[in-house]
Every structure is written in C-alpha cells, then in structure tokens.
Design a protein around this motif. Structure first.
Motif, PDB file in Angstrom:
ATOM      1  N   GLY A  80      -7.656 121.516  20.872  1.00 26.21           N
ATOM      2  CA  GLY A  80      -6.801 120.787  19.949  1.00 26.21           C
ATOM      3  C   GLY A  80      -7.625 120.012  18.944  1.00 26.21           C
ATOM      4  O   GLY A  80      -8.804 120.308  18.720  1.00 26.21           O
ATOM      5  N   ILE A  81      -7.001 119.002  18.367  1.00 24.46           N
ATOM      6  CA  ILE A  81      -7.669 118.166  17.358  1.00 24.46           C
ATOM      7  C   ILE A  81      -7.801 116.750  17.912  1.00 24.46           C
ATOM      8  O   ILE A  81      -6.810 116.155  18.371  1.00 24.46           O
ATOM      9  N   LEU A  82      -9.005 116.202  17.864  1.00 23.44           N
ATOM     10  CA  LEU A  82      -9.250 114.844  18.352  1.00 23.44           C
ATOM     11  C   LEU A  82      -8.796 113.825  17.305  1.00 23.44           C
ATOM     12  O   LEU A  82      -9.188 113.901  16.133  1.00 23.44           O
ATOM     13  N   LEU A  83      -7.973 112.875  17.736  1.00 22.10           N
ATOM     14  CA  LEU A  83      -7.473 111.832  16.838  1.00 22.10           C
ATOM     15  C   LEU A  83      -8.386 110.609  16.942  1.00 22.10           C
ATOM     16  O   LEU A  83      -8.106 109.647  17.663  1.00 22.10           O
ATOM     17  N   HIS A  84      -9.481 110.636  16.212  1.00 19.37           N
ATOM     18  CA  HIS A  84     -10.485 109.575  16.339  1.00 19.37           C
ATOM     19  C   HIS A  84      -9.958 108.217  15.877  1.00 19.37           C
ATOM     20  O   HIS A  84     -10.438 107.177  16.342  1.00 19.37           O
ATOM     21  N   ASP A  85      -8.988 108.217  14.986  1.00 19.41           N
ATOM     22  CA  ASP A  85      -8.467 106.939  14.498  1.00 19.41           C
ATOM     23  C   ASP A  85      -7.615 106.229  15.541  1.00 19.41           C
ATOM     24  O   ASP A  85      -7.222 105.076  15.352  1.00 19.41           O
ATOM     25  N   LEU A 108     -11.971 106.766  24.931  1.00 20.86           N
ATOM     26  CA  LEU A 108     -10.812 107.607  25.216  1.00 20.86           C
ATOM     27  C   LEU A 108     -10.176 108.015  23.890  1.00 20.86           C
ATOM     28  O   LEU A 108      -9.680 107.156  23.141  1.00 20.86           O
ATOM     29  N   THR A 109     -10.228 109.310  23.606  1.00 22.98           N
ATOM     30  CA  THR A 109      -9.723 109.826  22.342  1.00 22.98           C
ATOM     31  C   THR A 109      -8.568 110.796  22.602  1.00 22.98           C
ATOM     32  O   THR A 109      -8.704 111.699  23.427  1.00 22.98           O
ATOM     33  N   PRO A 110      -7.429 110.612  21.927  1.00 22.82           N
ATOM     34  CA  PRO A 110      -6.314 111.556  22.108  1.00 22.82           C
ATOM     35  C   PRO A 110      -6.671 112.937  21.549  1.00 22.82           C
ATOM     36  O   PRO A 110      -7.276 113.050  20.481  1.00 22.82           O
ATOM     37  N   LEU A 111      -6.284 113.966  22.279  1.00 23.84           N
ATOM     38  CA  LEU A 111      -6.431 115.348  21.828  1.00 23.84           C
ATOM     39  C   LEU A 111      -5.030 115.897  21.562  1.00 23.84           C
ATOM     40  O   LEU A 111      -4.249 116.070  22.497  1.00 23.84           O
ATOM     41  N   ARG A 112      -4.714 116.131  20.288  1.00 14.39           N
ATOM     42  CA  ARG A 112      -3.399 116.671  19.924  1.00 14.39           C
ATOM     43  C   ARG A 112      -3.462 118.196  19.991  1.00 14.39           C
ATOM     44  O   ARG A 112      -4.242 118.834  19.278  1.00 14.39           O
ATOM     45  N   VAL A 141     -15.981 114.517  16.140  1.00 16.32           N
ATOM     46  CA  VAL A 141     -15.760 115.936  15.879  1.00 16.32           C
ATOM     47  C   VAL A 141     -14.486 116.128  15.079  1.00 16.32           C
ATOM     48  O   VAL A 141     -13.447 115.544  15.388  1.00 16.32           O
ATOM     49  N   GLY A 142     -14.551 116.947  14.041  1.00 17.28           N
ATOM     50  CA  GLY A 142     -13.377 117.223  13.224  1.00 17.28           C
ATOM     51  C   GLY A 142     -12.868 118.631  13.457  1.00 17.28           C
ATOM     52  O   GLY A 142     -13.583 119.501  13.964  1.00 17.28           O
ATOM     53  N   PRO A 201     -22.067 115.713  18.953  1.00 14.61           N
ATOM     54  CA  PRO A 201     -22.903 115.530  17.756  1.00 14.61           C
ATOM     55  C   PRO A 201     -23.370 114.082  17.654  1.00 14.61           C
ATOM     56  O   PRO A 201     -22.584 113.154  17.854  1.00 14.61           O
ATOM     57  N   GLY A 202     -24.625 113.882  17.358  1.00 19.89           N
ATOM     58  CA  GLY A 202     -25.166 112.535  17.264  1.00 19.89           C
ATOM     59  C   GLY A 202     -25.534 111.940  18.613  1.00 19.89           C
ATOM     60  O   GLY A 202     -26.093 110.843  18.675  1.00 19.89           O
ATOM     61  N   GLY A 203     -25.192 112.614  19.717  1.00 13.62           N
ATOM     62  CA  GLY A 203     -25.575 112.144  21.050  1.00 13.62           C
ATOM     63  C   GLY A 203     -24.599 111.195  21.705  1.00 13.62           C
ATOM     64  O   GLY A 203     -24.695 110.927  22.901  1.00 13.62           O
ATOM     65  N   TRP A 204     -23.640 110.660  20.950  1.00 13.04           N
ATOM     66  CA  TRP A 204     -22.680 109.703  21.503  1.00 13.04           C
ATOM     67  C   TRP A 204     -21.274 110.078  21.083  1.00 13.04           C
ATOM     68  O   TRP A 204     -21.086 110.550  19.965  1.00 13.04           O
TER      69      TRP A 204
END
Length: 253
Positions: A80-85, A108-112, A141-142, A201-204
């Motif tokens: 899905g798409i990670l909602l980083h905001d 904790l990032t929502p995955l739509r 990640v986008g 990406p970026g390690g974190w």
C-alpha cells in the motif's frame, strides 16, 4: 503428660494447622501455575521462531476474525501507500551498546491499502535526536510499497508505564484504536505489523526490533514457590512437635 493435656495441645494445633494448610495450598498452587506458564511460554517461543521463518502470506483483511492467541507473531506481507503525515511516535527503548539501551521512539505509520483499509506499521526505532520527521526525510518511502513483518495486537499498558495522552501527542504504548482515533483513520485493522529488519532509505527508522528471546524464568519461580512451601512444612512440623512433646506449655512458669 496426661491424656487430657495431650488432647488440649492437639486442639491448640487446629487453628495454626488450618492456617498453615491454606498457605501451603496457595504456595503449591503458585508453583503449579508457574509450571503451566513455563509450558505456555515455551510453546509461544517455538511458535514465534517457526513463524519467523515461514514464507509470509498477505495480511488478513482488517475485519476478518482476529484472534491474538492464534494469529499474533504470524509473519505477513502487506502492500500500500505509507501515510507519513499521520505517523505516531511511541516512547521506547532499543538495544544499543552492550549494557546500554537507546532512548527514543517507535515510528508507527499507517499503510493505506488499495481496498481502502488501513494497517498501522511499526516501521522501527529512531533515537530521540531523530524525532523530527524532517531529520529522517530520506526514510519516508513514497508511492506503492510492500512491508513484511510480524502481526501484533495492541500493547497492554503495565503498572510502571505512563498512560498515553493523545491531547499532548504523548504515546507510551502501541494502542491501535486510540492512535487510529487520534489520527482520524478509518477502516483500521485491529492489529499492526512489526516491520522486519529490511533497511529503510537513510537507515531510519530501524526495523527488526521484535525480539524472540522472550524471558522464560518460570521454572525458577516454580522452584521458589515450592521451596517456600517446603520451608513452611518444616517450620510447622517443628512447631507441632515441640507443642506436643515439650514438658511445659509455652509461656508456662
């Protein structure tokens, strides 16, 4: 000692004897309970290890029957798409140098998903200095992505963990319904996915924080309870013997 004296002394043992029996039953019960917990913990550890090596199937639908005892620690995959905001930072510790833990947050990032449902993803740990998302923008990640990890239920708050405060955005446990409500998420699964150690990406954030080396000290605890029970039997036996065989009653002149 006359028969009457002996009978009186026997009657005097009834109350302490009953109290000792109650205590003995409690101690033995605690020991047996710890042995049962030992078996449960060993079965849980074996299940986690077995599932951690299994080929991950797709995560179950959010509204399928969710049974934490049967489904937790199952390795799954979700896309899905990670909602980083709408990410949530949960206070926590992670292993650092030997004998020292790192203080920071679990992200904790929502995955739509394509069907409109949402799964919370524990993407891993970030130290306190990387709390600001802009300091780890490379890890955001986008687009469509795939996440592999372990199914977990909401985290139960223990006595020594502070209560989360959604109004201040201060989270100390991974409470799925409360986090979903605070972030305005709908169609949220009753479980989350603990992401595996695949580098971001970026390690974190740094995933793969779920440990399968769960402490299993229940045999030691059982021996402790059984040992106390044995001491109780010994102490009461000496007390009863002295009560019945001493020439004089305790406290007699």
């Amino acid at each position: 000692m006359t028969a009457a004296d002996r009978s009186a002394r026997l009657r005097g043992l009834i109350a302490p004897g009953l109290a000792a029996l109650v205590c003995l039953a409690i101690l033995v019960g605690l020991g047996v309970w710890q042995l049962a917990r030992k078996g449960e913990k060993e079965a849980l550890i074996a299940r986690i290890i077995e599932r951690s090596h299994a080929e991950p199937p797709a995560a179950p639908p959010p509204f399928a029957d969710w049974d934490p005892k049967a489904d937790e620690f199952r390795r799954v995959r979700a896309g899905g798409i990670l909602l980083h905001d709408r990410e949530t930072l949960v206070h926590g510790l992670a292993p650092g140098e030997p004998g020292r833990a790192l203080q920071g947050y679990y992200v904790l990032t929502p995955l739509r998903r394509e069907d409109g449902t949402t799964i919370l993803i524990n993407r891993g740990f970030v130290p306190t200095e990387l709390k600001d998302p802009q300091s780890r923008a490379a890890g955001q990640v986008g687009g469509e992505t795939s996440v592999t990890g372990m199914l977990r239920g909401s985290e139960v708050r223990t006595m020594f963990v502070p209560e989360s405060d959604p109004a201040r955005d201060a989270w100390f446990t991974r409470e799925i319904p409360a986090i979903a409500a605070a972030r305005g998420l709908t169609n949220v699964a009753p479980y989350l996915i603990e992401a595996d150690a695949t580098p971001n990406p970026g390690g974190w954030p740094r995933g793969g924080q779920l440990r399968v080396d769960l402490p299993n000290n229940h045999l030691q605890y059982a021996f402790t309870w059984f040992g106390i029970a044995a001491c109780l039997v010994g102490v009461f036996s000496v007390f009863a013997w002295r009560r019945l065989h001493d020439p004089m009653e305790p406290g007699a002149a």
